[in-house]
Design an enzyme around this catalytic site. Structure first.
Site, PDB file in Angstrom:
ATOM      1  N   ASP A 152      31.975  44.595  49.754  1.00  0.00           N
ATOM      2  CA  ASP A 152      31.697  42.950  49.541  1.00  0.00           C
ATOM      3  C   ASP A 152      33.379  43.006  48.560  1.00  0.00           C
ATOM      4  OD1 ASP A 152      31.312  43.919  47.604  1.00  0.00           O
ATOM      5  OD2 ASP A 152      29.625  42.532  47.255  1.00  0.00           O
ATOM      6  N   LYS A 153      33.914  41.624  48.389  1.00  0.00           N
ATOM      7  CA  LYS A 153      35.275  41.460  47.269  1.00  0.00           C
ATOM      8  C   LYS A 153      35.768  42.146  46.583  1.00  0.00           C
ATOM      9  CE  LYS A 153      34.331  36.963  47.073  1.00  0.00           C
ATOM     10  NZ  LYS A 153      34.271  36.080  46.570  1.00  0.00           N
ATOM     11  N   THR A 154      34.477  42.831  45.399  1.00  0.00           N
ATOM     12  CA  THR A 154      34.295  43.406  44.544  1.00  0.00           C
ATOM     13  C   THR A 154      34.369  44.247  44.833  1.00  0.00           C
ATOM     14  OG1 THR A 154      31.932  43.737  44.413  1.00  0.00           O
ATOM     15  CG2 THR A 154      33.207  41.332  43.390  1.00  0.00           C
TER      16      THR A 154
END
Length: 172
Positions: A152-154
């Site tokens: 995911d984004k992180t």
């Protein structure tokens, strides 16, 4: 026993219990060791360290096992075709010894030497990732088996579920 008869005694409860691996920072401690069996918190949280083997090592071990069984089978077939006598056990092991070149020991040695060389030299001295400290020689072979990397984004997965909604592939 009650508090009136023995005023300096304390009742054993959770407030005056020293758990496993407790370190006394100041003063001394007099205690009684009570074993309650394998169902204690410290016993249930202790696990044996597992030896981590790579997928290639497991595959080579399986192939070596199959080759040993194959070699013993060929030796037995040759012994049956030759005929049994009082020296059959010795002759069986002679055939095993003669056919032992079926098992590629040098493959295992070469693979381990290549993993050590790649891990200790090439990964340590890679200019694109300075300061790399390889702690496992299985890293190169495991990296070579990665087909897809989704995050995911992180960069971390907060759940064990991910759904691919859209993908864009651009030529550069």
């Amino acid at each position: 026993m009650n508090g009136a008869e023995y005023p300096n005694d304390e009742i054993i409860d959770i407030n005056n219990t020293a758990w496993c691996s407790t370190v006394v920072a100041n003063g001394s401690l007099i205690g009684l060791v009570v074993y309650t069996g394998p169902e204690t918190r410290s016993s249930m949280n202790t696990t044996k360290a597992q030896y981590k083997r790579g997928v290639t090592d497991n595959e080579l071990n399986n192939i070596a096992l199959y080759l040993i069984i194959f070699m013993a089978g060929i030796s037995m077939v040759i012994l049956v075709l030759r005929g049994f006598d009082e020296n059959s056990v010795v002759i069986f092991f002679r055939y095993i010894l003669l056919l032992s070149t079926i098992i590629p020991i040098s493959l295992r040695v070469n693979l381990d030497m290549a993993k050590i060389a790649y891990t200790m030299w090439f990964m340590k001295h890679d200019e694109q990732i300075p300061g790399t400290v390889p702690r496992n020689s299985n890293i190169p072979e495991e990296l070579g088996r990665i087909h897809y990397l989704l995050s995911d984004k992180t960069g971390t997965l907060t759940k064990n579920e991910m759904y691919l909604k859209r993908i864009g592939v651009y030529e550069t």
